[in-house]
Design an enzyme around this catalytic site. Sequence first.
Site, PDB file in Angstrom:
ATOM      1  N   LYS A 102       0.904  -1.174   0.000  1.00  0.00           N
ATOM      2  CA  LYS A 102       0.000   0.000   0.000  1.00  0.00           C
ATOM      3  C   LYS A 102       0.932   1.211   0.000  1.00  0.00           C
ATOM      4  O   LYS A 102       1.377   1.671   1.047  1.00  0.00           O
ATOM      5  CB  LYS A 102      -0.877  -0.031   1.250  1.00  0.00           C
TER       6      LYS A 102
ATOM      7  N   GLU B   2      -0.322   7.522  -1.018  1.00  0.00           N
ATOM      8  CA  GLU B   2      -1.330   8.027  -1.967  1.00  0.00           C
ATOM      9  C   GLU B   2      -0.859   9.325  -2.618  1.00  0.00           C
ATOM     10  O   GLU B   2      -1.476   9.824  -3.554  1.00  0.00           O
ATOM     11  CB  GLU B   2      -2.676   8.225  -1.257  1.00  0.00           C
TER      12      GLU B   2
ATOM     13  N   CYS C 296      14.180  11.281   5.917  1.00  0.00           N
ATOM     14  CA  CYS C 296      14.185  10.885   7.331  1.00  0.00           C
ATOM     15  C   CYS C 296      15.594  10.986   7.905  1.00  0.00           C
ATOM     16  O   CYS C 296      15.787  10.970   9.102  1.00  0.00           O
ATOM     17  CB  CYS C 296      13.659   9.474   7.493  1.00  0.00           C
TER      18      CYS C 296
ATOM     19  N   GLU D 134       9.300  17.159  14.211  1.00  0.00           N
ATOM     20  CA  GLU D 134       9.983  16.935  12.931  1.00  0.00           C
ATOM     21  C   GLU D 134       9.366  17.913  11.926  1.00  0.00           C
ATOM     22  O   GLU D 134       8.158  17.889  11.688  1.00  0.00           O
ATOM     23  CB  GLU D 134       9.744  15.493  12.464  1.00  0.00           C
TER      24      GLU D 134
HETATM   25  P1  NAD Z   1       2.816   9.232   6.840  1.00  0.00           P
HETATM   26  O1  NAD Z   1       2.982   8.619   8.167  1.00  0.00           O
HETATM   27  O2  NAD Z   1       1.865  10.360   6.694  1.00  0.00           O
HETATM   28  O3  NAD Z   1       2.327   8.130   5.769  1.00  0.00           O
HETATM   29  C1  NAD Z   1       2.995   6.885   5.641  1.00  0.00           C
HETATM   30  C2  NAD Z   1       1.993   5.841   5.150  1.00  0.00           C
HETATM   31  O4  NAD Z   1       0.985   5.645   6.145  1.00  0.00           O
HETATM   32  C3  NAD Z   1       1.267   6.221   3.863  1.00  0.00           C
HETATM   33  O5  NAD Z   1       1.158   5.084   3.052  1.00  0.00           O
HETATM   34  C4  NAD Z   1      -0.085   6.696   4.344  1.00  0.00           C
HETATM   35  O6  NAD Z   1      -1.119   6.452   3.432  1.00  0.00           O
HETATM   36  C5  NAD Z   1      -0.316   5.892   5.609  1.00  0.00           C
HETATM   37  N1  NAD Z   1      -1.071   6.619   6.632  1.00  0.00           N
HETATM   38  C6  NAD Z   1      -1.099   7.966   6.834  1.00  0.00           C
HETATM   39  N2  NAD Z   1      -1.860   8.263   7.902  1.00  0.00           N
HETATM   40  C7  NAD Z   1      -2.301   7.092   8.399  1.00  0.00           C
HETATM   41  C8  NAD Z   1      -3.118   6.750   9.514  1.00  0.00           C
HETATM   42  N3  NAD Z   1      -3.612   7.663  10.315  1.00  0.00           N
HETATM   43  N4  NAD Z   1      -3.366   5.447   9.736  1.00  0.00           N
HETATM   44  C9  NAD Z   1      -2.857   4.485   8.930  1.00  0.00           C
HETATM   45  N5  NAD Z   1      -2.071   4.764   7.858  1.00  0.00           N
HETATM   46  C10 NAD Z   1      -1.802   6.041   7.596  1.00  0.00           C
HETATM   47  O7  NAD Z   1       4.283   9.631   6.331  1.00  0.00           O
HETATM   48  P2  NAD Z   1       4.687  10.492   5.055  1.00  0.00           P
HETATM   49  O8  NAD Z   1       4.334  11.916   5.296  1.00  0.00           O
HETATM   50  O9  NAD Z   1       4.217   9.829   3.821  1.00  0.00           O
HETATM   51  O10 NAD Z   1       6.283  10.327   5.101  1.00  0.00           O
HETATM   52  C11 NAD Z   1       7.140  11.154   5.828  1.00  0.00           C
HETATM   53  C12 NAD Z   1       7.486  10.542   7.168  1.00  0.00           C
HETATM   54  O11 NAD Z   1       8.122   9.295   6.982  1.00  0.00           O
HETATM   55  C13 NAD Z   1       8.483  11.391   7.958  1.00  0.00           C
HETATM   56  O12 NAD Z   1       8.091  11.411   9.295  1.00  0.00           O
HETATM   57  C14 NAD Z   1       9.808  10.647   7.793  1.00  0.00           C
HETATM   58  O13 NAD Z   1      10.743  10.872   8.823  1.00  0.00           O
HETATM   59  C15 NAD Z   1       9.327   9.236   7.775  1.00  0.00           C
HETATM   60  N6  NAD Z   1      10.301   8.356   7.141  1.00  0.00           N
HETATM   61  C16 NAD Z   1      11.025   7.524   7.945  1.00  0.00           C
HETATM   62  C17 NAD Z   1      11.992   6.694   7.392  1.00  0.00           C
HETATM   63  C18 NAD Z   1      12.811   5.772   8.257  1.00  0.00           C
HETATM   64  O14 NAD Z   1      13.460   4.904   7.725  1.00  0.00           O
HETATM   65  N7  NAD Z   1      12.815   5.926   9.565  1.00  0.00           N
HETATM   66  C19 NAD Z   1      12.230   6.721   6.004  1.00  0.00           C
HETATM   67  C20 NAD Z   1      11.465   7.582   5.218  1.00  0.00           C
HETATM   68  C21 NAD Z   1      10.498   8.394   5.795  1.00  0.00           C
END
Ligand code: NAD
Length: 499
Positions: free
Chosen positions: A175, A178, A283, A383
Amino acid sequence: MSVKSVPLFIDGKFSHSLSEETREVADPSNQEILARVPFAKKEEVNQAVQSASSAFLTWKEVPVPERARLFFEYQKNLKKEQDEIAKILSQENGKTFEDAKGDVWRGIEVVEQACHAPALMMGETVENVSRSIDTCSYLQPLGVCVGITPFNFPAMIPLWMFPMAIVCGNTFVLKPSEQDPLTPHKLAEIFDKTGFPKGVLNIIHGGREQVDYLIKHPDVKAVSFVGSAPVAQHVYRTGTQHLKRVQAFAGAKNHLIVMPDADKEQVLQSLAGASCGAAGQRCMAISVAVFVGEAQNWIISLKEALKRLKLGSWKDKGAHYGPLISRAAKKRVLSLIEKGKQEGAEILLDGSDYRSEKWPKGNFVGPTLFDKVSSEMSIYKEEIFGPVLLCVRVQDLTEALELINKNPYGNGTSIFTRSGSAARRFRHEVEVGQVGINIPIPVPLPFFSFTGWKHSFFGDQHAYGKQAIRFFTETKTVISRWFQEDPKSRKPNMTISMK
Ligand code: NAD
């Protein structure tokens, strides 16, 4: 002109979702609508899991070298199309083309790692653990595994997950974010063309509802998540409550310590790239520069280095970084910059008012630099995920280490110094998983593991790269007794042997 809808990939077929809930995928530099992404219906999510469940029965029996051979082919096909993938990626994500190529390349490296599966999946054996008794352990796949990925690395992060899971004999439901689903869709097209059997990889699109349904699904065995800290915690709690194996990579606040004996030019270049590259949406981006003692005199030169950064769309060759992923992301970053000013941090460079003449509709934020930041301020605690760098002033390495170790996140950190003893002390005492010494963004290659600590990771195995094999498999231990010629040795054994 009608906008294309991103297909689902279920049971080896690309099909359009019947869902009426959709979201626009826009080019972040000009808001041009590139596609609409559907939020899959429950029945469609079920079909994806069902297809993965039945494909598992035959895929797990395919010999490991044959599975690996398909990944050799996949790697070759990805390489052939890497520029095309990077083009799609930069357009929907906003990264510069060069940066997008790096995103794709980092993913290809994981596929190369998957090609080593026969060696990586070796178990262990000991002969004669007792008289005529041998023990061995095998690694076996789990079943249906799920991957949930963020927007910021739409090629690399899906490729962190499904190749390693699938080469171990599992099947997969992805998944993706989006916000930029066209890149993972392209990865699936190439996967399909490579000749993998149907149902081995499935992709469903959506958001929270689809994630929640997947992580509770009775037929799902393991969940691999990468995203923000609150969602990572939610996925970890819900998934484990439903007795899944879960690894959740989360958010970060990465510090870089500048010691007064460091190479000044190297520090300035590294800080500019590590804080604002990819518009700070990494990240492993450096968001806090900790200046020790005399190094504080360099803060003013840092401002000049950040000022020189050029913004542009992925089509602009000389651009250092592009727009933020969405208008909402830009709004959030601007509100945090405003909060920083209100809470008393000194703003040396303010990117809030940046306007691009060429791309007036782009979600751009100019490089932003705050000085005299303290650990109570919201800009330090949260962050930001934008091109914003905070400077904290400390007296010595001890104070710098205390600051970093108190921070709840522990993804990456770095020190710039010429002193071996300072570097050694930092490496040993810092409570962060990935440590750079004169390296601003210490991301390991996939034959190591990605090792965030504290609130940057929830789970017990850092299952990217090397340890992915352990996450995506179950160990089976077999103890065998080999009968001897002498019938007397076959008498019942009523006690535990203490010899
Ligand atoms: P996000 O948490 O908003 O979304 C990640 C995924 O979760 C997406 O597929 C989204 O559809 C889903 N999602 C969003 N809200 C949700 C909810 N309430 N319940 C269930 N699923 C949900 O993250 P983002 O904005 O897409 O990505 C950026 C974040 O990812 C930053 O915080 C970054 O630090 C982190 N990140 C971490 C790493 C790592 O390896 N630690 C690597 C890349 C990015």
